[in-house]
Scaffold this motif. Sequence first.
Motif, mmCIF file in Angstrom:
data_model
loop_
_atom_site.group_PDB
_atom_site.id
_atom_site.type_symbol
_atom_site.label_atom_id
_atom_site.label_comp_id
_atom_site.label_asym_id
_atom_site.label_seq_id
_atom_site.Cartn_x
_atom_site.Cartn_y
_atom_site.Cartn_z
ATOM 1 N N THR A 33 -5.292 85.673 78.149
ATOM 2 C CA THR A 33 -4.852 85.689 79.546
ATOM 3 C C THR A 33 -6.065 85.577 80.457
ATOM 4 N N PRO A 34 -6.059 84.628 81.408
ATOM 5 C CA PRO A 34 -7.206 84.519 82.327
ATOM 6 C C PRO A 34 -7.418 85.824 83.090
ATOM 7 N N LYS A 35 -8.668 86.160 83.249
ATOM 8 C CA LYS A 35 -9.027 87.347 84.013
ATOM 9 C C LYS A 35 -9.866 86.947 85.222
ATOM 10 N N THR A 36 -9.863 87.805 86.194
ATOM 11 C CA THR A 36 -10.649 87.568 87.404
ATOM 12 C C THR A 36 -11.939 88.379 87.341
ATOM 13 N N PRO A 198 -31.986 85.347 98.990
ATOM 14 C CA PRO A 198 -30.676 84.750 99.266
ATOM 15 C C PRO A 198 -29.755 84.962 98.063
ATOM 16 N N SER A 199 -28.487 85.252 98.324
ATOM 17 C CA SER A 199 -27.566 85.563 97.229
ATOM 18 C C SER A 199 -26.292 84.739 97.346
ATOM 19 N N LEU A 200 -25.642 84.557 96.198
ATOM 20 C CA LEU A 200 -24.376 83.831 96.120
ATOM 21 C C LEU A 200 -23.358 84.714 95.402
ATOM 22 N N TYR A 201 -22.326 85.129 96.119
ATOM 23 C CA TYR A 201 -21.225 85.900 95.527
ATOM 24 C C TYR A 201 -20.116 84.934 95.128
ATOM 25 N N ILE A 202 -19.635 85.062 93.878
ATOM 26 C CA ILE A 202 -18.566 84.187 93.385
ATOM 27 C C ILE A 202 -17.456 85.044 92.781
ATOM 28 N N LEU A 203 -16.236 84.822 93.222
ATOM 29 C CA LEU A 203 -15.039 85.389 92.601
ATOM 30 C C LEU A 203 -14.378 84.256 91.827
ATOM 31 N N TYR A 204 -14.172 84.458 90.513
ATOM 32 C CA TYR A 204 -13.653 83.360 89.704
ATOM 33 C C TYR A 204 -12.695 83.886 88.639
ATOM 34 N N ARG A 205 -11.905 82.962 88.082
ATOM 35 C CA ARG A 205 -10.963 83.269 87.007
ATOM 36 C C ARG A 205 -11.432 82.547 85.754
ATOM 37 N N SER A 206 -11.354 83.247 84.607
ATOM 38 C CA SER A 206 -11.806 82.653 83.353
ATOM 39 C C SER A 206 -11.027 83.243 82.189
ATOM 40 N N SER A 207 -10.792 82.419 81.148
ATOM 41 C CA SER A 207 -10.134 82.875 79.922
ATOM 42 C C SER A 207 -11.127 83.072 78.795
ATOM 43 N N SER A 208 -12.393 82.901 79.072
ATOM 44 C CA SER A 208 -13.396 82.952 78.007
ATOM 45 C C SER A 208 -13.645 84.359 77.498
ATOM 46 N N GLY A 209 -13.320 85.341 78.298
ATOM 47 C CA GLY A 209 -13.597 86.714 77.917
ATOM 48 C C GLY A 209 -15.042 87.121 78.100
ATOM 49 N N GLU A 210 -15.872 86.208 78.652
ATOM 50 C CA GLU A 210 -17.282 86.522 78.867
ATOM 51 C C GLU A 210 -17.438 87.353 80.135
ATOM 52 N N GLU A 211 -18.014 88.516 79.984
ATOM 53 C CA GLU A 211 -18.249 89.361 81.139
ATOM 54 C C GLU A 211 -19.457 88.824 81.924
ATOM 55 N N PRO A 212 -19.387 88.821 83.251
ATOM 56 C CA PRO A 212 -20.533 88.345 84.038
ATOM 57 C C PRO A 212 -21.717 89.293 83.917
#
Length: 473
Positions: A33-36, A198-212
């Motif tokens: 299941t894709p997670k955010t 400088p920073s980049l915030y990203i909210l994304y959905r992924s099914s890979s199960g890889e934790e950021p």
Amino acid sequence: MRILNKKIAITALIICFIAPSIILTTHSAPPPTPKTYSTTLESNYSVYISEYQPTYNFNSGTNKYYLEIQQNELEYKWVSFVKFDLSSLPEDAEVLDAEISLYLTAGSNPGAAVRMYPVRQYWSENSVTWNTRPSYKDFTKTGGLIDTITISTAGWKDWDATSVVEDWVDGSRTNYGVAFETNYNFPRFRSDESTFEPSLYILYRSSSGEEPEDPPEDPPEDTTPCEIEYTINPENPQNGDEVTISVTATDDIGLEYLAIKEGSIELCSEFAEDDETTILYCNYTENLYVPGKTFFIEANDLGSSSTQLITLEINVEGTGSNPVVTLDIEFDEDDAIPEKYRLLPMDGQEVSITATATDPDGIDFMTITCDGMLYDFSYDPPQTEVEETINLINGVDILNDCSTPCTLRYSVRAYDIEDLSTRVEGEDIEVNAPWQWYWGLPFANWGSPDNHTWSWTMMESIFGEDDVWVDKG
């Protein structure tokens, strides 16, 4: 009986091969299941460029700690570029939201707008200049604008970057980073070399199960500005003295850099080796002349406070004396009789004017004026004695429209480093010609003893015994 046993054996064999497949098919795991997830990336590539200094790369010295985004009163622009590495995102990442943030060091004009565009070409922070800047606008009405925000106070400022990050991640746009520009005069933002990257915030959905990856640590709490102490040796310098400026910067948490500057030029700079450097030293030595110079001492710590800046004016006293000036003039033939024929209209003679000036404090500028033309000479460093000669052709460089009688005027003015000056005027040179000059008689070779076309007797009969071009003696 054998046939029956064979059928049983075949049936058993088929079951052995098919059953595992049935079991595997029946018990296969459902797709994940894709997670955010959310992640914050810090930039490792940022630099600014200046239209005012179009060939200069600012990724060095103390400049590398800042991003300039402004436009001055002369409409010169400063544009900043920022890029982020997105390789840590999973391949199936679906971007839901994204923000790019820069840290502004001080407040600005209320209502000042800063625009963000996608960069469309490759650039390197170590070499990019205004003249080699990449394209960051397209030909649409908005120029490809991503977002505009209005800024009035210091701190973190956020631009919506969802659309451009989506394009970078799905491959529809190459990631060359973003560019920032404005039509206002802003204080400086912080770059990737500082503690407020400088920073980049990203909210994304992924099914890979890889934790950021874990988000970057916050900058250290450092609310006390760094302190600067300096000495000048000697304290009251005289003209030409060797002067040493010694500076020490300290901070209770950690420093970034310390620099001594003259304008935008860094004369001495020291940089912290790590986040725990609490003291830095800088020394600079120069011979100073009247009236002195203005230097700037700049230091910054790891905290959010503004850069500490000290304006250091070092005054140098002089003698108060005016320059001593001389002025001389020479001709191809100085022994013409009478003197009124030393110059004839358009005769092609070379006239040499020599000026000298002396001053114990030093001459820094001198102007020789001849026939309304100015000939300037500057001296850096100033000189206590100077001499200059200009060689001019009569009828070409001077008096090229002389209708006799006319006058050659010349003068000189010299300035010392105290801005005291002396002017000397030369004697007016009257330019005349005998009446035969306008009758087309062959006077072209006058002044050259080897090329006279007339005998002395002939010249005396025309001009008189005491009125000849060259002295016979």
